[in-house]
Design a protein around this motif. Structure first.
Motif, PDB file in Angstrom:
ATOM      1  N   ILE A  27       0.848  -1.205   0.000  1.00  0.00           N
ATOM      2  CA  ILE A  27       0.000   0.000   0.000  1.00  0.00           C
ATOM      3  C   ILE A  27       0.878   1.248   0.000  1.00  0.00           C
ATOM      4  O   ILE A  27       0.632   2.198  -0.753  1.00  0.00           O
ATOM      5  CB  ILE A  27      -0.948   0.008   1.219  1.00  0.00           C
ATOM      6  N   ILE A  28       1.910   1.250   0.824  1.00  0.00           N
ATOM      7  CA  ILE A  28       2.801   2.411   0.908  1.00  0.00           C
ATOM      8  C   ILE A  28       3.539   2.603  -0.411  1.00  0.00           C
ATOM      9  O   ILE A  28       3.621   3.732  -0.925  1.00  0.00           O
ATOM     10  CB  ILE A  28       3.772   2.254   2.091  1.00  0.00           C
ATOM     11  N   LYS A  29       4.065   1.533  -0.970  1.00  0.00           N
ATOM     12  CA  LYS A  29       4.773   1.647  -2.253  1.00  0.00           C
ATOM     13  C   LYS A  29       3.829   2.148  -3.346  1.00  0.00           C
ATOM     14  O   LYS A  29       4.226   2.963  -4.187  1.00  0.00           O
ATOM     15  CB  LYS A  29       5.407   0.311  -2.639  1.00  0.00           C
ATOM     16  N   ASP A  30       2.591   1.706  -3.318  1.00  0.00           N
ATOM     17  CA  ASP A  30       1.609   2.202  -4.290  1.00  0.00           C
ATOM     18  C   ASP A  30       1.314   3.680  -4.061  1.00  0.00           C
ATOM     19  O   ASP A  30       1.182   4.456  -5.015  1.00  0.00           O
ATOM     20  CB  ASP A  30       0.318   1.387  -4.232  1.00  0.00           C
ATOM     21  N   ALA A  31       1.240   4.096  -2.799  1.00  0.00           N
ATOM     22  CA  ALA A  31       1.011   5.514  -2.493  1.00  0.00           C
ATOM     23  C   ALA A  31       2.177   6.362  -2.988  1.00  0.00           C
ATOM     24  O   ALA A  31       1.978   7.473  -3.484  1.00  0.00           O
ATOM     25  CB  ALA A  31       0.799   5.704  -0.991  1.00  0.00           C
ATOM     26  N   TRP A  32       3.392   5.837  -2.888  1.00  0.00           N
ATOM     27  CA  TRP A  32       4.549   6.541  -3.447  1.00  0.00           C
ATOM     28  C   TRP A  32       4.414   6.635  -4.962  1.00  0.00           C
ATOM     29  O   TRP A  32       4.657   7.680  -5.556  1.00  0.00           O
ATOM     30  CB  TRP A  32       5.837   5.815  -3.117  1.00  0.00           C
ATOM     31  N   THR A  33       4.020   5.532  -5.589  1.00  0.00           N
ATOM     32  CA  THR A  33       3.866   5.500  -7.048  1.00  0.00           C
ATOM     33  C   THR A  33       2.886   6.566  -7.515  1.00  0.00           C
ATOM     34  O   THR A  33       3.147   7.290  -8.478  1.00  0.00           O
ATOM     35  CB  THR A  33       3.384   4.111  -7.508  1.00  0.00           C
ATOM     36  N   PRO A  38       5.089  11.282  -0.248  1.00  0.00           N
ATOM     37  CA  PRO A  38       6.470  11.381  -0.737  1.00  0.00           C
ATOM     38  C   PRO A  38       7.192  10.080  -0.374  1.00  0.00           C
ATOM     39  O   PRO A  38       6.839   9.409   0.600  1.00  0.00           O
ATOM     40  CB  PRO A  38       7.032  12.566   0.048  1.00  0.00           C
ATOM     41  N   GLU A  39       8.200   9.738  -1.149  1.00  0.00           N
ATOM     42  CA  GLU A  39       8.920   8.488  -0.891  1.00  0.00           C
ATOM     43  C   GLU A  39       9.696   8.507   0.424  1.00  0.00           C
ATOM     44  O   GLU A  39      10.157   7.461   0.882  1.00  0.00           O
ATOM     45  CB  GLU A  39       9.850   8.163  -2.060  1.00  0.00           C
ATOM     46  N   THR A  40       9.784   9.633   1.059  1.00  0.00           N
ATOM     47  CA  THR A  40      10.426   9.722   2.373  1.00  0.00           C
ATOM     48  C   THR A  40       9.475   9.335   3.503  1.00  0.00           C
ATOM     49  O   THR A  40       9.919   9.112   4.626  1.00  0.00           O
ATOM     50  CB  THR A  40      10.939  11.153   2.622  1.00  0.00           C
ATOM     51  N   GLU A  41       8.168   9.248   3.206  1.00  0.00           N
ATOM     52  CA  GLU A  41       7.169   8.896   4.229  1.00  0.00           C
ATOM     53  C   GLU A  41       7.132   7.379   4.391  1.00  0.00           C
ATOM     54  O   GLU A  41       6.750   6.665   3.464  1.00  0.00           O
ATOM     55  CB  GLU A  41       5.792   9.422   3.838  1.00  0.00           C
ATOM     56  N   THR A  42       7.499   6.893   5.567  1.00  0.00           N
ATOM     57  CA  THR A  42       7.529   5.450   5.838  1.00  0.00           C
ATOM     58  C   THR A  42       6.266   4.950   6.543  1.00  0.00           C
ATOM     59  O   THR A  42       6.098   3.758   6.706  1.00  0.00           O
ATOM     60  CB  THR A  42       8.737   5.078   6.703  1.00  0.00           C
ATOM     61  N   CYS A  43       5.433   5.870   6.979  1.00  0.00           N
ATOM     62  CA  CYS A  43       4.195   5.583   7.724  1.00  0.00           C
ATOM     63  C   CYS A  43       4.453   5.013   9.116  1.00  0.00           C
ATOM     64  O   CYS A  43       3.549   4.477   9.751  1.00  0.00           O
ATOM     65  CB  CYS A  43       3.254   4.681   6.933  1.00  0.00           C
ATOM     66  N   ILE A  83      10.451   1.728  -7.768  1.00  0.00           N
ATOM     67  CA  ILE A  83      10.148   1.546  -6.340  1.00  0.00           C
ATOM     68  C   ILE A  83      10.121   0.067  -5.982  1.00  0.00           C
ATOM     69  O   ILE A  83      10.710  -0.356  -4.988  1.00  0.00           O
ATOM     70  CB  ILE A  83       8.808   2.232  -5.990  1.00  0.00           C
ATOM     71  N   HIS A  84       9.457  -0.731  -6.790  1.00  0.00           N
ATOM     72  CA  HIS A  84       9.346  -2.160  -6.482  1.00  0.00           C
ATOM     73  C   HIS A  84      10.661  -2.897  -6.717  1.00  0.00           C
ATOM     74  O   HIS A  84      11.008  -3.798  -5.948  1.00  0.00           O
ATOM     75  CB  HIS A  84       8.179  -2.774  -7.259  1.00  0.00           C
ATOM     76  N   ARG A  85      11.424  -2.510  -7.726  1.00  0.00           N
ATOM     77  CA  ARG A  85      12.737  -3.122  -7.973  1.00  0.00           C
ATOM     78  C   ARG A  85      13.657  -2.845  -6.779  1.00  0.00           C
ATOM     79  O   ARG A  85      14.332  -3.753  -6.271  1.00  0.00           O
ATOM     80  CB  ARG A  85      13.328  -2.570  -9.267  1.00  0.00           C
ATOM     81  N   GLU A  86      13.683  -1.596  -6.307  1.00  0.00           N
ATOM     82  CA  GLU A  86      14.522  -1.238  -5.161  1.00  0.00           C
ATOM     83  C   GLU A  86      14.064  -1.969  -3.896  1.00  0.00           C
ATOM     84  O   GLU A  86      14.895  -2.431  -3.100  1.00  0.00           O
ATOM     85  CB  GLU A  86      14.509   0.270  -4.940  1.00  0.00           C
TER      86      GLU A  86
END
Length: 107
Positions: A27-33, A38-43, A83-86
């Motif tokens: 869910i978080i990776k999708d929210a970044w996508t 922002p990709e800095t938000e880890t939740c 994002i998913h590759r990383e």
């Protein structure tokens, strides 16, 4: 939300199992996508209600694209793939074996 779930706090994608290779991490990776976060938000520290709202927002956006990565605009598709590759590289470095998870689900 059940009483058991009420008050649950998320540990953050980088503290989650194998760096977020979980449904919540997805869910978080999708929210970044989608640029919801922002990709800095880890939740880290988010409660289950807040995570549910994030899930609903990402689901609404996925629905617009037929739940298919190939239907995303090129820039968004490239961001998703990166994002998913990383994430998979970090997970593998910490011992994640995707086939082992499939085997565990089948048993």
């Amino acid at each position: 939300m059940s009483p058991k779930q009420r008050g649950k706090i998320y540990v953050g994608i980088h503290n989650d199992e194998f760096g977020g290779m979980t449904p919540t991490g997805t869910i978080i990776k999708d929210a970044w996508t989608f640029g919801i976060l922002p990709e800095t938000e880890t939740c880290e520290g988010w409660d289950i209600g807040r995570m549910q709202l994030l899930y609903e927002k990402t689901s609404e956006l996925w629905e617009q694209f037929g739940y298919r990565v190939t239907n995303l605009p090129a820039d968004m598709r490239e961001r998703h793939e990166r994002i998913h590759r990383e994430a998979m590289a970090r997970a593998r470095a910490s011992g994640w074996l995707p086939d082992a998870m499939i085997d565990a689900e089948e048993n």
